[in-house]
Design an enzyme around this catalytic site. Structure first.
Site, short mmCIF file in Angstrom:
data_model
loop_
_atom_site.label_atom_id
_atom_site.label_comp_id
_atom_site.label_asym_id
_atom_site.label_seq_id
_atom_site.Cartn_x
_atom_site.Cartn_y
_atom_site.Cartn_z
N ASP A 1 0.53 -5.86 -4.02
CA ASP A 1 0.52 -4.30 -4.11
C ASP A 1 1.87 -3.65 -3.25
OD1 ASP A 1 -0.23 -1.75 -4.47
OD2 ASP A 1 -2.21 -2.03 -3.98
N HIS B 1 1.51 2.77 1.14
CA HIS B 1 1.04 2.07 2.08
C HIS B 1 2.14 1.67 3.10
CE1 HIS B 1 -2.26 2.09 -0.32
NE2 HIS B 1 -2.02 1.34 -1.31
N ILE C 1 -1.23 5.33 4.19
CA ILE C 1 -2.68 4.56 4.53
C ILE C 1 -2.74 3.11 4.35
CG2 ILE C 1 -3.39 7.00 3.86
CD1 ILE C 1 -4.17 5.82 1.13
N GLY D 1 -7.06 0.23 -0.21
CA GLY D 1 -8.34 0.17 -0.11
C GLY D 1 -8.80 -1.06 -0.24
#
Length: 292
Positions: A195, A200, A215, A218
């Site tokens: 990903d 991120h 961040i 998830g």
């Protein structure tokens, strides 16, 4: 309009052959914190952790299905290139995720993964894409996963609103509570499983998305939570897991601590996950692990 719901749902499913081996599984497990369990005296060599990190003892968490073959451009982010969809990654958030395994995922394997846009919902100020992926090998179905992708600013096209049911917070205390620290570099390690969204890793890009710093994925929180449930409730046996679903209710930042609360009953574990350092703000809700 960047999203043509009718075209997206009507598009032919896309099939891709994917493969993985023990290195992919080990990297994924390390990315979700394997080998660093604070409840173990020596987590790097504890037998309970070696089943996630040592090739001779390796088992595969079902959440690995969300990244298997990700180098081939599949998975949730890959689904954003489907016909009828043209969105800016800065406007994209992962809203929910589910995985159902039809049998244990092998440590080394090859499968045909078929992906399609199962639904597009109109939430007013945003659109929600349901991206469905089925994987099967020569022996039959392996897993089915649904990713719900929240795209800000793309609603209002007059489509179906879709389900919005929310579960009620349990009225009793959880049966188990564990805390899992997130390393400051965890997002950088996790993204090596495929990903590559710069949200991120790149502070500048995170700023464009409205965050003051990158961040955590998830799906990294998702994997960390399933591992905690497996180790705490299921005796570390991943083959007992049948399905796992969650709704992403808030962001997580590297360096924070996850408080994972579990309610057990029958063949299901209900889970809520909170960020300790932000007054226990909930980050995963409506979360269930179905098991044997």
């Amino acid at each position: 309009m960047p999203i043509d719901a009718e075209k997206a749902v009507a598009a032919e499913p896309r099939s891709t052959r994917i493969s993985w081996d023990h290195k992919d599984v080990q990297l994924y497990h390390l990315g979700i914190g394997a080998g660093a369990d604070p409840d173990r005296a020596d987590p790097a060599t504890d037998p309970g952790e070696l089943r996630y990190t040592l090739e001779s003892r390796l088992q595969v968490l079902p959440s690995f299905a969300t990244v298997a073959g990700a180098g081939a451009g599949v998975g949730a982010v890959g689904g954003l290139s489907s016909p009828g969809i043209d969105v800016d990654l800065a406007d994209v958030l992962h809203g929910a995720q589910s995985v159902r395994v039809h049998r244990p995922i092998p440590v080394k394997g090859s499968a045909v993964q078929t992906s399609k846009v199962a639904a597009v919902y109109d939430k007013g100020k945003a659109a929600v894409l349901v991206l469905r992926t089925d994987a099967a090998d020569d022996e039959g179905p392996l897993w089915t996963s649904d990713a719900q992708i929240f795209v800000r600013g793309e609603g209002g096209f007059g489509g179906e609103r879709g389900p919005s049911e929310r579960m009620v917070h349990p009225a009793v205390a959880p049966n188990h509570i564990v805390e899992r620290p997130i390393r400051p570099d965890q997002a950088l390690l996790y993204r090596l499983s495929g990903d590559w969204n710069p949200l991120h890793a790149d502070p500048e890009f995170a700023g464009l998305a409205g965050f003051d710093r990158p961040i955590l994925h998830g799906l990294c929180t998702y994997g960390m939570t399933l591992k905690a449930v497996t180790d705490t409730v299921l005796g570390g046996d991943v083959t007992r897991i049948r399905s796992y679903r969650t709704r992403f209710t808030g962001v997580v930042f590297p360096g924070e601590t996850l408080r994972i609360e579990m309610w057990t009953g029958g063949n299901e574990v209900r889970v809520e996950v909170r960020a300790v350092e932000r007054d226990n703000a909930m980050v995963l809700g409506d979360t269930f692990v179905e098991h044997s």
